[in-house]
Motif scaffolding. Structure first.
Motif, PDB file in Angstrom:
ATOM      1  N   GLN A 216       0.848  -1.188   0.000  1.00 33.14           N
ATOM      2  CA  GLN A 216       0.000   0.000   0.000  1.00 33.14           C
ATOM      3  C   GLN A 216       0.883   1.237   0.000  1.00 33.14           C
ATOM      4  O   GLN A 216       1.798   1.353   0.820  1.00 33.14           O
ATOM      5  CB  GLN A 216      -0.919   0.028   1.224  1.00 33.14           C
ATOM      6  N   LEU A 217       0.608   2.128  -0.925  1.00 36.05           N
ATOM      7  CA  LEU A 217       1.288   3.413  -0.942  1.00 36.05           C
ATOM      8  C   LEU A 217       0.321   4.419  -0.347  1.00 36.05           C
ATOM      9  O   LEU A 217      -0.698   4.757  -0.958  1.00 36.05           O
ATOM     10  CB  LEU A 217       1.665   3.807  -2.371  1.00 36.05           C
ATOM     11  N   LYS A 218       0.631   4.872   0.848  1.00 33.96           N
ATOM     12  CA  LYS A 218      -0.278   5.755   1.573  1.00 33.96           C
ATOM     13  C   LYS A 218       0.242   7.183   1.541  1.00 33.96           C
ATOM     14  O   LYS A 218       1.359   7.462   1.974  1.00 33.96           O
ATOM     15  CB  LYS A 218      -0.430   5.276   3.022  1.00 33.96           C
ATOM     16  N   LEU A 219      -0.582   8.065   1.020  1.00 32.68           N
ATOM     17  CA  LEU A 219      -0.276   9.475   0.972  1.00 32.68           C
ATOM     18  C   LEU A 219      -1.389  10.240   1.678  1.00 32.68           C
ATOM     19  O   LEU A 219      -2.446   9.681   1.969  1.00 32.68           O
ATOM     20  CB  LEU A 219      -0.151   9.944  -0.478  1.00 32.68           C
ATOM     21  N   LYS A 220      -1.143  11.505   1.948  1.00 31.30           N
ATOM     22  CA  LYS A 220      -2.137  12.291   2.672  1.00 31.30           C
ATOM     23  C   LYS A 220      -3.410  12.467   1.861  1.00 31.30           C
ATOM     24  O   LYS A 220      -4.506  12.575   2.425  1.00 31.30           O
ATOM     25  CB  LYS A 220      -1.560  13.659   3.039  1.00 31.30           C
ATOM     26  N   ASN A 221      -3.276  12.462   0.528  1.00 25.29           N
ATOM     27  CA  ASN A 221      -4.438  12.744  -0.301  1.00 25.29           C
ATOM     28  C   ASN A 221      -4.894  11.576  -1.182  1.00 25.29           C
ATOM     29  O   ASN A 221      -5.821  11.712  -1.967  1.00 25.29           O
ATOM     30  CB  ASN A 221      -4.179  13.967  -1.182  1.00 25.29           C
ATOM     31  N   GLN A 222      -4.240  10.397  -1.044  1.00 28.69           N
ATOM     32  CA  GLN A 222      -4.730   9.209  -1.739  1.00 28.69           C
ATOM     33  C   GLN A 222      -4.001   7.972  -1.230  1.00 28.69           C
ATOM     34  O   GLN A 222      -2.925   8.065  -0.638  1.00 28.69           O
ATOM     35  CB  GLN A 222      -4.554   9.320  -3.259  1.00 28.69           C
ATOM     36  N   GLN A 223      -4.598   6.812  -1.486  1.00 23.55           N
ATOM     37  CA  GLN A 223      -3.969   5.538  -1.140  1.00 23.55           C
ATOM     38  C   GLN A 223      -4.059   4.622  -2.355  1.00 23.55           C
ATOM     39  O   GLN A 223      -5.120   4.480  -2.964  1.00 23.55           O
ATOM     40  CB  GLN A 223      -4.656   4.876   0.049  1.00 23.55           C
ATOM     41  N   ARG A 224      -2.925   4.014  -2.709  1.00 23.50           N
ATOM     42  CA  ARG A 224      -2.883   3.088  -3.832  1.00 23.50           C
ATOM     43  C   ARG A 224      -2.528   1.700  -3.325  1.00 23.50           C
ATOM     44  O   ARG A 224      -1.465   1.500  -2.739  1.00 23.50           O
ATOM     45  CB  ARG A 224      -1.845   3.547  -4.864  1.00 23.50           C
ATOM     46  N   ASP A 225      -3.406   0.746  -3.555  1.00 23.71           N
ATOM     47  CA  ASP A 225      -3.126  -0.648  -3.216  1.00 23.71           C
ATOM     48  C   ASP A 225      -2.448  -1.320  -4.398  1.00 23.71           C
ATOM     49  O   ASP A 225      -2.780  -1.067  -5.560  1.00 23.71           O
ATOM     50  CB  ASP A 225      -4.413  -1.395  -2.880  1.00 23.71           C
ATOM     51  N   SER A 226      -1.501  -2.206  -4.098  1.00 24.04           N
ATOM     52  CA  SER A 226      -0.816  -2.938  -5.158  1.00 24.04           C
ATOM     53  C   SER A 226      -0.327  -4.265  -4.606  1.00 24.04           C
ATOM     54  O   SER A 226      -0.687  -4.669  -3.485  1.00 24.04           O
ATOM     55  CB  SER A 226       0.351  -2.105  -5.713  1.00 24.04           C
ATOM     56  N   LEU A 227       0.495  -4.952  -5.384  1.00 26.68           N
ATOM     57  CA  LEU A 227       1.098  -6.218  -4.994  1.00 26.68           C
ATOM     58  C   LEU A 227       2.565  -6.186  -5.403  1.00 26.68           C
ATOM     59  O   LEU A 227       2.936  -5.516  -6.366  1.00 26.68           O
ATOM     60  CB  LEU A 227       0.412  -7.401  -5.698  1.00 26.68           C
ATOM     61  N   ASP A 228       3.389  -6.921  -4.672  1.00 25.91           N
ATOM     62  CA  ASP A 228       4.789  -7.056  -5.046  1.00 25.91           C
ATOM     63  C   ASP A 228       4.889  -8.137  -6.129  1.00 25.91           C
ATOM     64  O   ASP A 228       4.545  -9.295  -5.894  1.00 25.91           O
ATOM     65  CB  ASP A 228       5.634  -7.439  -3.831  1.00 25.91           C
ATOM     66  N   ALA A 229       5.358  -7.738  -7.307  1.00 36.00           N
ATOM     67  CA  ALA A 229       5.427  -8.678  -8.430  1.00 36.00           C
ATOM     68  C   ALA A 229       6.508  -9.730  -8.245  1.00 36.00           C
ATOM     69  O   ALA A 229       6.658 -10.616  -9.092  1.00 36.00           O
ATOM     70  CB  ALA A 229       5.665  -7.925  -9.736  1.00 36.00           C
ATOM     71  N   GLY A 230       7.252  -9.674  -7.141  1.00 30.33           N
ATOM     72  CA  GLY A 230       8.174 -10.758  -6.819  1.00 30.33           C
ATOM     73  C   GLY A 230       7.447 -12.044  -6.481  1.00 30.33           C
ATOM     74  O   GLY A 230       8.034 -13.130  -6.565  1.00 30.33           O
ATOM     75  N   CYS A 231       6.177 -11.944  -6.130  1.00 30.85           N
ATOM     76  CA  CYS A 231       5.311 -13.122  -5.940  1.00 30.85           C
ATOM     77  C   CYS A 231       4.814 -13.558  -7.313  1.00 30.85           C
ATOM     78  O   CYS A 231       4.289 -12.740  -8.078  1.00 30.85           O
ATOM     79  CB  CYS A 231       4.141 -12.769  -5.023  1.00 30.85           C
ATOM     80  N   GLU A 232       4.948 -14.827  -7.620  1.00 31.39           N
ATOM     81  CA  GLU A 232       4.576 -15.301  -8.953  1.00 31.39           C
ATOM     82  C   GLU A 232       3.073 -15.233  -9.198  1.00 31.39           C
ATOM     83  O   GLU A 232       2.635 -14.948 -10.324  1.00 31.39           O
ATOM     84  CB  GLU A 232       5.099 -16.719  -9.172  1.00 31.39           C
ATOM     85  N   THR A 233       2.272 -15.465  -8.171  1.00 30.16           N
ATOM     86  CA  THR A 233       0.821 -15.346  -8.349  1.00 30.16           C
ATOM     87  C   THR A 233       0.447 -13.903  -8.619  1.00 30.16           C
ATOM     88  O   THR A 233      -0.393 -13.611  -9.485  1.00 30.16           O
ATOM     89  CB  THR A 233       0.081 -15.869  -7.105  1.00 30.16           C
TER      90      THR A 233
END
Length: 312
Positions: free
Chosen positions: A38-55
């Protein structure tokens, strides 16, 4: 309390809905919520995944709809502000990465033009987001008219930069989730790059570039490489609030695409075809490796922008 935008791409939603935990080597060594990020900023939050995981990599790379955004609201959880200049520049980079009139290489070229102009604005203390928006509109119009494709095709080739980038791949130590013989062959190919004479490296580059053209999976399914580019821009908010050299940003993007293509070409030399499973294994290993090997230049923005363009 004022709520902020909360973004979840389709690949995050699909990953959360899976019925079995991933058992790839990277996940077996990890704990907690990984690979969720999760990239958390004061004015937005972006959810993601670490592509180091094969799934995670499979969801990110193979689904043409991976970056359809699901939007909600949430409470702010950070004091770091994504200011209007940074947010606008990031969004324009993403817009160019997904522009339907641009091939992937032309998208990278357009991002380079945008970052070059943004660097000049910033160096002259002209950080007005409206200037970026105007530039974005101009680039979009040039893309629609086919002008950016034409400009990209007449870029002068600077092979020495590509040879150097290939040589640097000799330092890669990838944790490849592949059968032993195939893993050994790939690692040998990489290690050889570090000790090759310049003339042989030049020949090797040309061999691999010819091999890229034969990777029909990547040409028939262009969303795979494009998704890797979008993933990088979205997940790291590039160029980001801490960037002071936009040339480094372009270089990190074009270097990534160059290395991923070269890995696929190396794989194809010893195998009848490049499959989805192969792409996931190669790309996931690369993302795991680059986490501890973030590229950082030591030259001016103009020079690094030129080098970045030469890797397209």
């Amino acid at each position: 309390m004022e709520l902020i935008e909360h973004y979840q791409p389709e690949y995050v939603v699909r990953f959360a809905e899976r019925k079995r935990a991933c058992t790839c080597p990277a996940c077996q060594k990890s704990a907690g919520d990984w690979p969720v990020t999760q990239l958390k900023l004061k004015n937005q939050q972006r959810d993601s995944l670490d592509a180091g995981c094969e799934t995670a990599a499979r969801e990110i790379l193979l689904n043409p709809q991976a970056f359809v955004l699901h939007t909600s609201t949430t409470e702010p959880d950070s004091k770091q502000v994504f200011n209007t200049w940074d947010e606008t520049l990031n969004q324009l980079c993403i817009n160019l990465a997904v522009h339907p009139a641009l091939a992937l290489e032309s998208s990278l070229y357009a991002i380079g033009v945008l970052l070059s102009k943004a660097q000049r604005y910033r160096d002259n203390d002209q950080c007005d987001p409206q200037e970026l928006l105007t530039m974005g509109e101009q680039l979009s119009a040039l893309a629609d008219g086919g002008i950016l494709d034409e400009q990209m095709r007449v870029l002068p080739p600077i092979e020495v930069n590509r040879v150097e980038a290939l040589e640097q791949m000799g330092a890669m130590r990838l944790t490849l989730n592949l059968p032993a013989m195939q893993k050994m062959s790939m690692m040998l190919k990489l290690s050889e790059l570090a000790v090759m004479e310049p003339a042989r490296l030049q020949d090797r580059l040309r061999e691999l570039e010819a091999g890229i053209a034969r990777n029909t999976l990547l040409t028939d399914q262009p969303h795979i490489l494009r998704n890797a580019l979008i993933y990088k821009l979205y997940g790291e908010c590039l160029p980001g609030p801490d960037a002071d050299n936009y040339g480094d940003v372009l270089m990190s993007l074009t270097r990534m695409m160059f290395q991923l293509k070269m890995l696929c070409a190396m794989w194809r030399e010893d195998n009848a075809q490049l499959t989805h499973d192969d792409v996931v294994a190669l790309f996931s290993a690369w993302f795991n490796w680059q986490r501890g090997n973030v590229w950082k230049g030591a030259n001016s923005a103009d020079y690094t922008l030129l080098c970045g363009l030469s890797l397209i």
